[in-house]
Each structure stands twice: as structure tokens, then as C-alpha cells.
Design an enzyme around this catalytic site. Structure first.
Site, PDB file in Angstrom:
ATOM      1  N   ALA A  63       0.631  -1.335  -0.247  1.00 50.27           N
ATOM      2  CA  ALA A  63      -0.402   0.274  -0.263  1.00 50.27           C
ATOM      3  C   ALA A  63       1.278   1.606  -0.022  1.00 50.27           C
ATOM      4  O   ALA A  63       1.876   1.741   0.622  1.00 50.27           O
ATOM      5  CB  ALA A  63      -1.242   0.115   0.717  1.00 50.27           C
ATOM      6  N   GLN A 103      -4.519  -5.908  -7.195  1.00 51.05           N
ATOM      7  CA  GLN A 103      -4.897  -6.768  -5.646  1.00 51.05           C
ATOM      8  C   GLN A 103      -5.987  -6.414  -5.691  1.00 51.05           C
ATOM      9  O   GLN A 103      -6.311  -5.038  -5.243  1.00 51.05           O
ATOM     10  CB  GLN A 103      -3.897  -6.923  -4.832  1.00 51.05           C
ATOM     11  CG  GLN A 103      -3.928  -7.683  -3.857  1.00 51.05           C
ATOM     12  CD  GLN A 103      -2.923  -8.102  -2.564  1.00 51.05           C
ATOM     13  OE1 GLN A 103      -3.199  -6.811  -2.369  1.00 51.05           O
ATOM     14  NE2 GLN A 103      -2.134  -8.807  -2.517  1.00 51.05           N
ATOM     15  N   CYS A 133      -2.172  -8.702   4.774  1.00 54.26           N
ATOM     16  CA  CYS A 133      -2.778  -7.095   5.320  1.00 54.26           C
ATOM     17  C   CYS A 133      -2.492  -7.734   6.773  1.00 54.26           C
ATOM     18  O   CYS A 133      -3.608  -8.400   7.538  1.00 54.26           O
ATOM     19  CB  CYS A 133      -3.393  -6.785   4.710  1.00 54.26           C
ATOM     20  SG  CYS A 133      -3.245  -4.638   5.494  1.00 54.26           S
ATOM     21  N   LYS A 174      -2.806 -14.794  -1.937  1.00 56.65           N
ATOM     22  CA  LYS A 174      -1.991 -13.911  -0.716  1.00 56.65           C
ATOM     23  C   LYS A 174      -1.942 -14.118   0.582  1.00 56.65           C
ATOM     24  O   LYS A 174      -3.309 -13.323   0.983  1.00 56.65           O
ATOM     25  CB  LYS A 174      -1.363 -13.002  -0.928  1.00 56.65           C
ATOM     26  CG  LYS A 174       0.012 -11.797   0.479  1.00 56.65           C
ATOM     27  CD  LYS A 174       1.140 -12.177   0.055  1.00 56.65           C
ATOM     28  CE  LYS A 174       2.262 -11.861   0.579  1.00 56.65           C
ATOM     29  NZ  LYS A 174       2.482 -10.740   0.500  1.00 56.65           N
ATOM     30  N   GLY A 225       8.796  -7.751  -0.980  1.00 57.56           N
ATOM     31  CA  GLY A 225       8.559  -6.760  -0.484  1.00 57.56           C
ATOM     32  C   GLY A 225       8.749  -5.759  -0.079  1.00 57.56           C
ATOM     33  O   GLY A 225       9.929  -4.867  -0.420  1.00 57.56           O
ATOM     34  N   ARG A 226       9.357  -5.782   1.420  1.00 61.21           N
ATOM     35  CA  ARG A 226      10.134  -4.469   2.066  1.00 61.21           C
ATOM     36  C   ARG A 226      11.880  -4.172   1.415  1.00 61.21           C
ATOM     37  O   ARG A 226      12.610  -3.030   1.415  1.00 61.21           O
ATOM     38  CB  ARG A 226      10.382  -4.932   3.741  1.00 61.21           C
ATOM     39  CG  ARG A 226       8.908  -4.045   4.160  1.00 61.21           C
ATOM     40  CD  ARG A 226       9.116  -4.733   5.497  1.00 61.21           C
ATOM     41  NE  ARG A 226       9.779  -6.285   5.644  1.00 61.21           N
ATOM     42  CZ  ARG A 226       9.800  -6.716   7.305  1.00 61.21           C
ATOM     43  NH1 ARG A 226      10.416  -5.726   7.625  1.00 61.21           N
ATOM     44  NH2 ARG A 226      10.385  -8.175   6.627  1.00 61.21           N
TER      45      ARG A 226
END
Length: 392
Positions: free
Chosen positions: A33, A86, A117, A159, A244-245
Site C-alpha cells: 500500500a 490486487q 495484510c 496472498k 516486499g520491503r
């Protein structure tokens, strides 16, 4: 800028078939996000042209309500090879309606459903990583989306996380349900909701799920370097990796990973001048994303700049000045003052990025853990919370 020499044999990462869609290099940009809008996806795809780059999570109810921000998030650049989107929602009715809308307006090639999430504002309403606990709701959601996408040949993936906490695991049942209902693949972030982004993800859970399912399983969690990607595939046998990160401020990580799986030690080792040029390209694309609004673009790039500069000795004064910029000219003026020859600190090249903390408390609807199935009353409460879902 780059070094290259022979390396030991790398694990094999074979192309993955998602319905009619072939992912030649199953290295996935995880939806994040506020991060994975099309400007950032384009940068990442340039470094790893054969991967899969997924749009950030979009709220289904907001699409149905014709929210402008939601539809802006659902835009794609002409250069993107795969339109991967998504969706998040709790009410299967709204999710199904949103899917029909994006099929008609966006023509996606792939739809991913968010059940991973861990953010409290999502889980306290039964969404994200909280939802798989309710097996009936999870099953209905996937079934209806798969049915809506089948006529267009659009593959649907899910996911998920390991579970709510160590005492309330869901990933194995969720994986089987997703497979039974026609999902083309599952991505497992190997942490519970309670673990949030703390500690190290449990790759044993990825390996266990891979052994259980016949559909592809993508591993997610703690890939901050090309070596991490190699290690995850070697350790778990997963069909692909989701980043991701680890790529925040480092879109070139996808090139590093591409080289690693090809058996090469070639890596992008950018100096500050290289990074500044990437930032300038990024913000110019953000201006287009925001329909020419430079102020919005510069505000958006601020969080990315903090990631881009991680490990570079630019000084706190420069960082403060960049945060004050309101247009592209001001931003570029500050960037142009930097010494392009500065190299990244060696000890921070593969360091974790983004959030690393645990949840202090898992936020769930009242009585959520009492049963694995929803009651009529629970559904009435959950599905009545449209104001949150319809806004950004």
C-alpha cells in the site's frame, strides 16, 4: 558500478504457469500500500523484465463506489507486460462486483486477493490476514472471484499469512481451500498477524505448504538480497519468491535476483549519483500518475527517498530539505547538490528495510476467534461497514 564473476550453481527457478499466463521468472513484486503504484512497478520491471509486478491493494468497496483514488490505483503504464491487480474486501458481494468492474474497465491479466495484510484498520473489520480464520467466508470469496474471472481466462491467486498467532494458524487449510476453489497459486508470507513484520519469517511453513499443494506456492518474507532469494528457494522448494520491503528504495534488487538465479555474481552496486538519477525518473513518472500534480508527486516520493538513501551518508540537513520540497524543480535542486561518488555503507547493503516491529495487539472483530465459520449476525455486522471500505 557492477561486478561479475563465476558463482556456484544456483537453484533452479522454472517458469510458472498461471492459467494462460506464463511467468518466465517467477520473482514477484508484492503489493504494498502506498508503494507499488505503476511508477514504482515500471522501475522494478525494467530491472527484472520476466517477473510479475502486482498493483498495490485496492479496496473492492471503493471501486464499486467509484472512488477516484481507487481507480487511479487501478491504472497501468503502457509498458507493463502484465496487468496484475490486487483486491481487498470482506463482503464477497462487493469483491465480486469490483472484479466485474475491473474486468470491464481495466482488462487485467491477473487478479490477486489479499488475505495477508496485518494492519489493524483492516483486520479489526475481519479483512486481510484475519479473514482466512473464517473458512466459509474465505471459500466463498475465492469461489466467486474465480467464477467471475473464468470467462475471461484471468487467473486468480491468493496472498495469505501463516495465521492470526501461534495458537490460531490458518495457512494449511487456506492453501487447500484456495486450491480446491480454483486459485492458480498461493503466496505465503511466513509470519502470523501477531508477528507483523518482526523477527524472521518461518520458511519451514513455506516448505510445508509447498509439500501439501499441487498449485504453485510463492514464498514471501525477509528477502533483502539476491542471496536471500536463492536461500529461500533452496530451503523451501517454493516455485517463486515474492519481494516486499526488500525492494523499497532498491528496484534494482530484481536485477540482482535475475543474475543470481542465472548463476552469476553480477550485482548492481549503485553510487549516490546512480540513485539520484533513479529518484528523478521515479518522480517524473509520479507526476504523470497524479495527472500533472507535482505537489502530489513530490509528497509521494518522500517516503521512497528515505528508503533510497538508506546506507548513504547524505546528512540530516539534506533529508530535511528534501522533505520540504513542494515541486520537482525544488527537489532536483537539492538532489543536484549531492556528491554522486558516495557509496553505500557495506554493512547496510543487505540490511532489512521498512517496518520490523511486532504487533502489540491483534485487532479483530469481537468474538472472531470463537468459531471458524461466520454466523448470520457476524455477517450483518461485517457487511454493514461500508463507509470504511468505500473511502481512502
Amino acid at each position: 558500478m557492477q561486478t561479475s564473476h563465476a558463482s556456484q550453481a544456483a537453484p533452479q527457478l522454472k517458469p510458472v504457469q498461471l492459467g494462460n499466463l506464463t511467468i518466465n521468472q517467477p520473482v514477484i513484486l508484492s503489493p504494498m500500500a502506498g508503494v507499488t503504484n505503476w511508477p514504482f512497478r515500471v522501475l522494478c520491471e525494467e530491472y527484472g523484465p520476466d517477473g510479475l509486478y502486482v498493483d498495490e491493494m485496492i479496496t473492492a468497496r471503493a471501486l464499486v463506489a467509484n472512488n477516484d483514488k481507487a481507480w487511479r490505483l487501478a491504472t497501468f503504464a503502457p509498458s507493463e507486460k502484465v496487468r496484475s491487480l490486487q483486491l481487498y474486501g470482506v463482503n464477497p458481494d462487493w469483491v465480486e462486483k469490483a472484479v466485474q468492474l475491473v474486468i470491464d474497465k481495466v482488462h487485467p491479466d491477473h487478479i490477486d486477493l489479499n488475505y495477508g495484510c496485518p494492519v489493524p484498520k483492516i483486520t479489526r473489520h475481519g479483512g486481510g490476514s484475519a479473514l482466512p480464520w473464517k473458512q466459509d467466508l474465505f471459500r466463498e470469496d475465492i469461489r466467486r472471484v474465480v467464477k467471475a474471472c473464468e470467462p475471461e481466462g484471468i487467473p486468480v491467486t491468493a496472498k495469505i499469512r501463516v495465521g492470526i498467532d501461534a495458537d490460531h494458524l490458518t495457512f494449511m487449510q487456506a492453501g487447500h481451500i484456495a486450491q480446491e476453489e480454483g486459485a492458480a497459486a498461493v503466496t505465503l508470507h511466513a509470519r502470523t498477524t501477531a508477528e507483523y513484520y518482526g523477527g524472521h519469517s518461518n520458511w519451514d511453513d513455506i516448505a510445508a505448504l509447498k509439500q501439501e499443494l499441487s498449485i504453485p506456492v510463492f514464498g514471501n518474507g525477509d528477502i533483502f538480497s539476491a542471496q536471500d532469494a536463492l536461500d529461500m528457494v533452496s530451503y523451501t522448494g517454493c516455485d517463486g519468491v515474492a519481494i516486499g520491503r526488500g525492494c523499497q528504495g532498491r528496484p534494482w534488487l530484481f536485477e540482482d535476483i535475475r543474475h543470481a538465479f542465472a548463476g552469476s555474481d553480477e550485482r548492481v552496486n549503485p553510487n549516490l549519483g546512480y540513485v539520484v538519477n533513479v529518484i528523478k525518473r521515479h518522480v517524473q513518472m509520479l507526476v504523470k500518475f497524479y495527472n500533472g500534480d507535482e505537489s502530489m508527486a513530490v509528497r509521494d516520493i518522500r517516503k521512497h527517498i528515505a528508503w533510497y538513501f538508506k546506507g548513504y551518508a547524505v546528512g540530516s540537513a539534506v533529508r530535511v530539505n528534501l522533505m520540504k520540497c513542494e515541486n520537482v524543480a525544488q527537489l532536483n535542486a537539492v538532489l543536484d547538490e549531492l556528491d554522486p561518488s558516495i557509496e553505500m555503507a557495506e554493512q547496510l547493503k543487505d540490511a532489512p528495510r521498512g517496518r520490523i516491529r511486532y504487533q502489540k495487539k491483534v485487532h479483530l472483530p469481537q468474538g472472531w476467534l470463537d468459531s471458524r465459520f461466520t454466523t448470520k449476525q457476524e455477517r450483518e455486522i461485517l457487511f454493514g461497514e461500508d463507509p470504511l471500505d468505500a473511502s481512502y
